[in-house]
Scaffold this motif. Structure first.
Motif, PDB file in Angstrom:
ATOM      1  N   VAL A   2       0.855  -1.134   0.164  1.00  0.00           N
ATOM      2  CA  VAL A   2       0.079   0.029   0.036  1.00  0.00           C
ATOM      3  C   VAL A   2       0.739   1.206  -0.033  1.00  0.00           C
ATOM      4  CG1 VAL A   2      -1.743   1.264   1.317  1.00  0.00           C
ATOM      5  CG2 VAL A   2      -1.672  -1.201   1.119  1.00  0.00           C
ATOM      6  N   ILE A   3       1.795   1.277   0.877  1.00  0.00           N
ATOM      7  CA  ILE A   3       2.739   2.479   0.818  1.00  0.00           C
ATOM      8  C   ILE A   3       3.558   2.799  -0.604  1.00  0.00           C
ATOM      9  CG2 ILE A   3       4.913   3.254   1.913  1.00  0.00           C
ATOM     10  CD1 ILE A   3       4.364   1.820   4.448  1.00  0.00           C
ATOM     11  N   GLY A   4       3.705   1.489  -1.263  1.00  0.00           N
ATOM     12  CA  GLY A   4       4.402   1.573  -2.600  1.00  0.00           C
ATOM     13  C   GLY A   4       3.493   2.306  -3.479  1.00  0.00           C
ATOM     14  N   GLY A   5       2.036   1.976  -3.277  1.00  0.00           N
ATOM     15  CA  GLY A   5       1.252   2.650  -4.316  1.00  0.00           C
ATOM     16  C   GLY A   5       0.881   4.176  -4.069  1.00  0.00           C
ATOM     17  N   ILE A   6       1.089   4.514  -2.709  1.00  0.00           N
ATOM     18  CA  ILE A   6       1.013   5.785  -2.234  1.00  0.00           C
ATOM     19  C   ILE A   6       2.134   6.651  -2.909  1.00  0.00           C
ATOM     20  CG2 ILE A   6       1.019   7.496  -0.257  1.00  0.00           C
ATOM     21  CD1 ILE A   6      -0.272   5.237   1.416  1.00  0.00           C
ATOM     22  N   THR A   7       3.366   5.973  -2.769  1.00  0.00           N
ATOM     23  CA  THR A   7       4.617   6.486  -3.227  1.00  0.00           C
ATOM     24  C   THR A   7       4.491   6.957  -4.750  1.00  0.00           C
ATOM     25  OG1 THR A   7       5.904   5.231  -1.724  1.00  0.00           O
ATOM     26  CG2 THR A   7       6.866   5.898  -3.883  1.00  0.00           C
ATOM     27  N   VAL A   8       3.811   5.984  -5.662  1.00  0.00           N
ATOM     28  CA  VAL A   8       3.439   6.438  -6.986  1.00  0.00           C
ATOM     29  C   VAL A   8       2.516   7.478  -7.277  1.00  0.00           C
ATOM     30  CG1 VAL A   8       2.718   5.311  -9.229  1.00  0.00           C
ATOM     31  CG2 VAL A   8       4.044   4.234  -7.816  1.00  0.00           C
ATOM     32  N   ARG A   9       1.421   7.364  -6.257  1.00  0.00           N
ATOM     33  CA  ARG A   9       0.270   8.302  -6.628  1.00  0.00           C
ATOM     34  C   ARG A   9       0.604   9.780  -6.149  1.00  0.00           C
ATOM     35  NH1 ARG A   9      -4.874   7.149  -7.848  1.00  0.00           N
ATOM     36  NH2 ARG A   9      -5.354   4.896  -8.265  1.00  0.00           N
ATOM     37  N   THR A  10       1.715   9.883  -5.109  1.00  0.00           N
ATOM     38  CA  THR A  10       2.138  10.925  -4.599  1.00  0.00           C
ATOM     39  C   THR A  10       3.545  11.577  -5.379  1.00  0.00           C
ATOM     40  OG1 THR A  10       3.696   9.941  -2.951  1.00  0.00           O
ATOM     41  CG2 THR A  10       1.475  10.836  -2.225  1.00  0.00           C
ATOM     42  N   GLU A  11       3.564  10.932  -6.861  1.00  0.00           N
ATOM     43  CA  GLU A  11       4.714  11.193  -7.496  1.00  0.00           C
ATOM     44  C   GLU A  11       6.035  11.263  -6.881  1.00  0.00           C
ATOM     45  OE1 GLU A  11       3.435  14.517  -9.621  1.00  0.00           O
ATOM     46  OE2 GLU A  11       2.177  13.589 -11.041  1.00  0.00           O
ATOM     47  N   LEU A  12       6.485  10.151  -6.009  1.00  0.00           N
ATOM     48  CA  LEU A  12       7.684   9.851  -5.427  1.00  0.00           C
ATOM     49  C   LEU A  12       8.015  10.826  -4.552  1.00  0.00           C
ATOM     50  CD1 LEU A  12       9.730   8.757  -8.649  1.00  0.00           C
ATOM     51  CD2 LEU A  12       8.204   7.397  -7.384  1.00  0.00           C
ATOM     52  N   ASN A  13       6.849  11.339  -3.611  1.00  0.00           N
ATOM     53  CA  ASN A  13       7.220  12.051  -2.471  1.00  0.00           C
ATOM     54  C   ASN A  13       8.407  11.561  -1.819  1.00  0.00           C
ATOM     55  OD1 ASN A  13       6.904  12.664   0.421  1.00  0.00           O
ATOM     56  ND2 ASN A  13       5.691  14.396  -0.456  1.00  0.00           N
ATOM     57  N   PRO A  14       9.602  12.258  -1.331  1.00  0.00           N
ATOM     58  CA  PRO A  14      10.624  11.619  -0.816  1.00  0.00           C
ATOM     59  C   PRO A  14      10.335  11.057   0.585  1.00  0.00           C
ATOM     60  CG  PRO A  14      11.012  14.106  -0.958  1.00  0.00           C
ATOM     61  CD  PRO A  14       9.628  13.423  -1.638  1.00  0.00           C
ATOM     62  N   TRP A  15       9.518  11.536   1.310  1.00  0.00           N
ATOM     63  CA  TRP A  15       9.191  11.010   2.749  1.00  0.00           C
ATOM     64  C   TRP A  15       8.375   9.586   2.651  1.00  0.00           C
ATOM     65  CZ3 TRP A  15      11.610  13.851   6.398  1.00  0.00           C
ATOM     66  CH2 TRP A  15      11.915  15.199   6.028  1.00  0.00           C
TER      67      TRP A  15
END
Length: 333
Positions: free
Chosen positions: A124-137
């Motif tokens: 799920v965190i990986g999906g959020i990473t993509v949806r937030t366009e690789l937000n570094p945090w």
């Protein structure tokens, strides 16, 4: 409701009893795959493929999988997503093997389920990473969740090689506290490392418009280096203490392992800094981070031991255990 649907693991346990070696191999497979998924995730970032699939859970709005139009970046990102299924399979094998072991080892089974929930959470965190366009945090939290999986699989591998008796300390309280402090310091080193990568040039995308952490890269890198030297000095102090106190050979060997891996990791880090972060060296440093953390955990776990678990006789892997002989009560003459 059929029992196979209601509790499939219990049904398998009635028909299959793995050897202890099989449980250990399953634990090791989960550990190896938890390292592999960190490295492949790093490859996604280092090749600029973080948005190769630009949405989640699908790869694009039109396709569940990568297509030829997405190019190599889409293939790399989707390939890493597929690796999550391989990790899940390894974790599933360990859960089944731990649940079917005789006698039943509930703590080992719980560790397996802990691995499962970490994998699901990190997906799920990986999906959020993509949806937030690789937000570094979010990227950093994705890596740290992977390190949490690495922690669970390392502990599981160690526990699969031990019994279930209460832990017996092998070194004195001062050394145990020192090694515990060294483990926490190593964890801090890993966390600060995410700030170094989050501030560096490898954002995970080639567009140049990806948000970065608001740290000066040179400053945070020097802080990371200083922390690494503290870990090295702490390891030297622990190793000296283990020798002076004539600690068991296993604990001393784990301290030497940690020291050697730290020194190798330091060399990679300094060369990486001098050469302005070439991607292949950053990948090697990422692999080194996983090995450092595994070595630190193994040193911490080596400060105690547990007696071997009593095992029911198993004639061959996969067969049900033989019933123990029944002793007839003694009769008086």
């Amino acid at each position: 409701m059929p029992k196979a649907v209601r509790n499939p693991l219990a049904l398998i346990a009635e028909r299959w009893t793995p050897r202890p070696a099989t449980v250990r191999r399953a634990a090791l497979a989960a550990l190896v795959m938890s390292v592999v998924i960190v490295v492949t995730g790093g490859a996604v970032r280092l090749t600029g493929s973080g948005l190769g699939c630009d949405t989640w859970p699908k790869c694009s709005d039109e396709s569940l999988v990568a297509t030829s139009e997405m190019g190599v970046h889409g293939a790399i990102e989707f390939g890493n997503r597929l690796m999550s299924y391989v990790v899940s399979a390894a974790v599933g094998w360990f859960i089944v093997a731990a649940r079917c072991a005789k006698p039943r080892r509930r703590e080992l089974t719980r560790l397996g389920w802990l691995q499962f929930w970490i994998v699901m959470t990190n997906a799920v965190i990986g999906g959020i990473t993509v949806r937030t366009e690789l937000n570094p945090w979010i990227v950093a939290s994705h890596f740290l969740a992977a390190m949490a999986l690495l922690t669970a699989t390392t502990v599981s591998w160690q526990r699969a090689r031990e019994g279930d008796a209460p832990p017996r300390p092998l070194v004195g309280i001062p050394l145990r506290r020192a090694i515990g402090g060294l483990t926490l310091l190593t964890a801090a080193l890993v966390v600060v490392g995410t700030a170094v990568t989050g501030s560096g040039k490898h954002s995970g995308d080639t567009s140049g418009h990806i948000e970065r952490m608001p740290f000066d890269w040179d400053t945070i890198t020097r802080a990371h280096s200083a922390l690494a030297w503290l870990v090295v000095l702490g390891t030297l102090a622990v190793l000296a203490g283990l020798r002076l106190m004539d600690a068991p050979r296993g604990a001393r060997a784990r301290a030497r392992d940690l020291l050697l891996i730290l020194l190798a990791q330091g060399v990679i880090g300094y060369v990486q800094y001098a050469l302005d972060e070439p991607a292949w060296l950053v990948g090697g440093h990422l692999l080194g981070a996983t090995l450092v953390w595994i070595a630190a955990l193994r040193l911490w776990l080596a400060t105690r031991d547990r007696e071997e678990a009593a095992t029911a006789p198993v004639p061959r892997d996969g067969a049900a255990p033989a019933e123990p002989p029944t002793r007839e009560p003694a009769t008086s003459a």
